[in-house]
Write a protein that holds these residues in place. Structure first.
Motif, short mmCIF file in Angstrom:
data_model
loop_
_atom_site.label_atom_id
_atom_site.label_comp_id
_atom_site.label_asym_id
_atom_site.label_seq_id
_atom_site.Cartn_x
_atom_site.Cartn_y
_atom_site.Cartn_z
N TYR A 93 9.88 -5.02 4.61
CA TYR A 93 10.47 -5.70 3.45
C TYR A 93 11.68 -4.91 3.00
N MET A 94 12.86 -5.52 3.15
CA MET A 94 14.10 -4.93 2.67
C MET A 94 14.87 -6.03 1.96
N ALA A 95 15.29 -5.77 0.73
CA ALA A 95 16.00 -6.77 -0.07
C ALA A 95 17.44 -6.38 -0.35
N GLY A 96 17.91 -5.32 0.30
CA GLY A 96 19.30 -4.91 0.12
C GLY A 96 19.58 -4.20 -1.18
N ASP A 97 18.52 -3.74 -1.86
CA ASP A 97 18.71 -3.10 -3.17
C ASP A 97 18.25 -1.65 -3.20
N TYR A 98 18.14 -1.03 -2.03
CA TYR A 98 17.87 0.40 -1.90
C TYR A 98 18.79 0.98 -0.83
N HIS A 99 18.97 2.28 -0.86
CA HIS A 99 19.42 3.01 0.31
C HIS A 99 18.19 3.14 1.20
N GLU A 100 18.21 2.53 2.37
CA GLU A 100 17.02 2.50 3.22
C GLU A 100 17.18 3.47 4.39
N LEU A 101 16.18 4.30 4.58
CA LEU A 101 16.10 5.13 5.77
C LEU A 101 15.16 4.42 6.74
N VAL A 102 15.69 3.98 7.87
CA VAL A 102 14.92 3.17 8.82
C VAL A 102 14.75 3.95 10.12
N ILE A 103 13.51 4.09 10.55
CA ILE A 103 13.19 4.79 11.79
C ILE A 103 12.67 3.74 12.78
N LEU A 104 13.37 3.59 13.91
CA LEU A 104 13.00 2.61 14.93
C LEU A 104 12.38 3.34 16.11
N LEU A 105 11.09 3.08 16.37
CA LEU A 105 10.38 3.75 17.46
C LEU A 105 10.09 2.76 18.57
N SER A 106 10.31 3.19 19.81
CA SER A 106 10.01 2.35 20.97
C SER A 106 8.98 3.00 21.87
N GLU A 107 8.48 4.15 21.47
CA GLU A 107 7.39 4.80 22.19
C GLU A 107 6.53 5.55 21.20
N ARG A 108 5.28 5.72 21.52
CA ARG A 108 4.37 6.39 20.60
C ARG A 108 4.69 7.89 20.53
N VAL A 109 4.51 8.44 19.35
CA VAL A 109 4.76 9.87 19.13
C VAL A 109 3.44 10.57 18.90
N SER A 110 3.48 11.91 18.89
CA SER A 110 2.23 12.68 18.76
C SER A 110 1.56 12.46 17.41
N LEU A 111 2.37 12.22 16.37
CA LEU A 111 1.82 11.92 15.06
C LEU A 111 1.64 10.42 14.89
N SER A 112 0.77 10.01 13.99
CA SER A 112 0.70 8.59 13.63
C SER A 112 1.94 8.23 12.82
N LEU A 113 2.24 6.96 12.70
CA LEU A 113 3.38 6.53 11.90
C LEU A 113 3.25 7.01 10.46
#
Length: 544
Positions: free
Chosen positions: A147-167
């Motif tokens: 959910y993004m409404a254009g009313d925040y500075h958004e930090l977006v992380i796009l993952l295409s492979e699983r990492v050692s930590l959970s999301l």
């Protein structure tokens, strides 16, 4: 993240924009701007898909959604005068922009899918939505709910492979770093697309009240390994705040608040509401509205010149109408003489893709400035007080719009023209009561009466142009507003409470067939003359 209370500037009075449609021109430009920022490099290809039975599929050319998207994809704001040439400009920039219409599952008439590819061959798929009056949502990235409404500075992380930590763990680690760096974090969302195979995708969105420094962004990128890190700047004028607490979101509660505060006028209550919503002081709220009032006044003056070409099938007439008024040829109606001319002037400018203020939409952008500025003349407000006086009236109108936004919609694709011109008439009626020194109760009564008078109003713009019947309906809405204000201030008791009428508008709008909700499939659009006009407009459009 739960939806915040409506902002007068984000949802009601605004955007300041290039015409002709807030939901179909300004909102796509905002969507394009956000999506552009999700690319890791320069855009090379964008494929936009509209849902076959939705509103965009039949109107995106006539209401300039294609031009709005192209403008946003190049970083333009809705009021950028280059928007009318955006399709040519994006082609020159080397971006392959393609539009297609397909069937897919959509929960709203204004849903679109954008498949973007940057210069490095990295693709991002975005699901976006125009919710009416220039408001937007991004509610899917790479198949992951967001959910993004254009009313925040958004930090977006796009993952295409699983990492050692959970999301969740990765998100918590990033948030901890940001908090220690005194960055104001206002929540986050994490999601994946549910796939168990190689097509797994994950997205983290962290909502911020400020832009990150290059060093902070570099550190976060390091935490995320091979993930794509994007910083997305807001496109709305008022930032969201997870800690905001507004004093009311219904007319009933507003009236209780005014009674508890020495019968405060409506504009004062509006200023306090918006200050709480945007985490700014009331002086700044009034200043922001004064700037909008000046833009409206300029739009009236520009529209009256008629020195522009409308983009549909009509030619400017406001100058001729003003001449008729000046020559005493109008059937005399007092302030409505010039209000009629002003409403036409602004709407004609809107059709010409000039700079207007959606209030609450571009399709109804002539109502509020015509009512307010013709009343300024009739009331004899001194020149040095006009803009402040107008701003207070607009704040009053904006608060009524908040109640409509919270309980119904401004989207004509959902509720027909009653959501646009009906809402504008309701807001203008309250503004006029405020200008005449009436109480908040009288303003709400006038707003309720004006909306009662608009129930069932359909949206059937001929040839998908915001001209017929839109311009005439703007004029009718001003007349409705003036009459409703006079009745409410002087003893007429024939109206129901505003909150009840707003809810009735929502019910009536949802009962309208989709052919009468900005799809070009019913009403005036399918009359023999309406069909002929569309054929001629299409012939000229495709020939060029």
């Amino acid at each position: 993240m739960s939806k915040l209370p409506s902002s007068i500037f984000n949802e009601v009075i605004g955007p300041v924009m290039t015409g002709p449609s807030s939901s179909h021109t300004a909102a796509p430009s905002r969507i394009g701007n956000l999506v552009r920022q999700l690319a890791g490099g320069k855009l090379s290809r964008v494929r936009v898909t509209f849902e076959a039975s939705g509103s965009f599929s039949t109107t995106y050319r006539g209401q300039k959604s294609d031009q709005g998207l192209a403008a946003g994809l190049m970083g333009m704001v809705p009021q950028d005068p280059r928007l009318s040439n955006a399709l040519e400009l994006i082609k020159k920039a080397g971006v392959d922009l393609v539009f297609e219409i397909k069937e897919f599952e959509a929960e709203h008439p204004n849903v679109m899918l954008l498949d973007i590819m940057d210069e490095y061959g990295v693709s991002v798929l975005v699901k976006a939505l125009s919710t009416g009056g220039g408001r937007i949502e991004l509610n899917g990235i790479n198949g992951c709910p967001v959910y993004m409404a254009g009313d925040y500075h958004e930090l977006v992380i796009l993952l295409s492979e699983r990492v050692s930590l959970s999301l969740e763990q990765l998100c918590s680690r990033i948030e901890l770093f940001l908090t220690r760096a005194t960055v104001e974090v206002h929540g986050s969302t994490v999601s994946d697309n549910g796939e168990k195979n190689d097509e797994w995708r994950g997205v983290i969105v962290i909502h911020l009240r400020q832009e990150l420094s290059s060093a902070q962004l570099e550190y976060v990128t390091g935490l995320c390994g091979n993930a794509g890190t994007r910083e997305v700047a807001p496109v709305m004028p008022v930032l969201a705040s997870a800690t905001c607490k507004v004093p009311f979101t219904r007319a009933e509660k507003l009236l209780e608040w005014c009674a508890e505060h020495d019968n405060a006028p409506l504009w004062e209550a509006a200023a306090k509401y918006e200050a709480a919503r945007g985490n700014v002081d009331e002086v700044e709220v009034l200043h922001m509205m004064e700037e909008i009032a000046q833009t409206m006044e300029t739009a009236i003056a520009t529209g009256l010149t008629g020195r522009f070409a409308m983009k549909g099938f009509l030619k400017p007439t406001a100058g001729e109408l003003q001449h008729a008024v000046d020559q005493g040829k109008f059937i005399p109606t007092g302030m409505l003489d010039m209000a009629t001319v002003m409403a036409v002037a602004v709407m004609e400018l809107n059709s010409a893709m000039g700079c207007v203020v959606a209030a609450p939409t571009a399709g109804s952008c002539g109502v509020l400035p015509a009512a307010v500025f013709s009343a300024l003349d009739e009331l004899g407000v001194p020149q040095d007080s006009r803009i402040e006086f107008a701003a207070k009236a607009l704040l009053s109108a904006g608060l009524i719009g908040v109640f409509i936004s919270e309980q119904s919609t401004f989207a004509t694709e959902v509720c027909g023209c009653q959501a646009e011109c009906g809402s504008a008439a309701s807001m203008a009626a309250a503004a006029l009561v405020n200008m005449a020194g009436g109480s908040a109760q009288a303003a709400c009564d006038a707003a309720a009466l004006a909306m009662q008078n608009s129930l069932g109003l359909t949206c059937d713009p001929v040839a998908e142009q915001v001209e017929v019947p839109c311009i005439g309906r703007n004029v009718g809405a001003v007349s409705n507003a003036v009459s409703s204000a006079n009745l409410a201030m002087h003893g007429f008791k024939g109206n129901l409470p505003l909150d009840d009428v707003i809810c009735a508008m929502w019910e009536v709008g949802n009962a309208l067939p989709e052919t009468l909700r900005c799809t070009g499939k019913g009403g005036l659009c399918i009359t023999p003359s309406g069909v002929r006009i569309k054929e001629e407009v299409d012939r000229i459009r495709f020939a060029s």
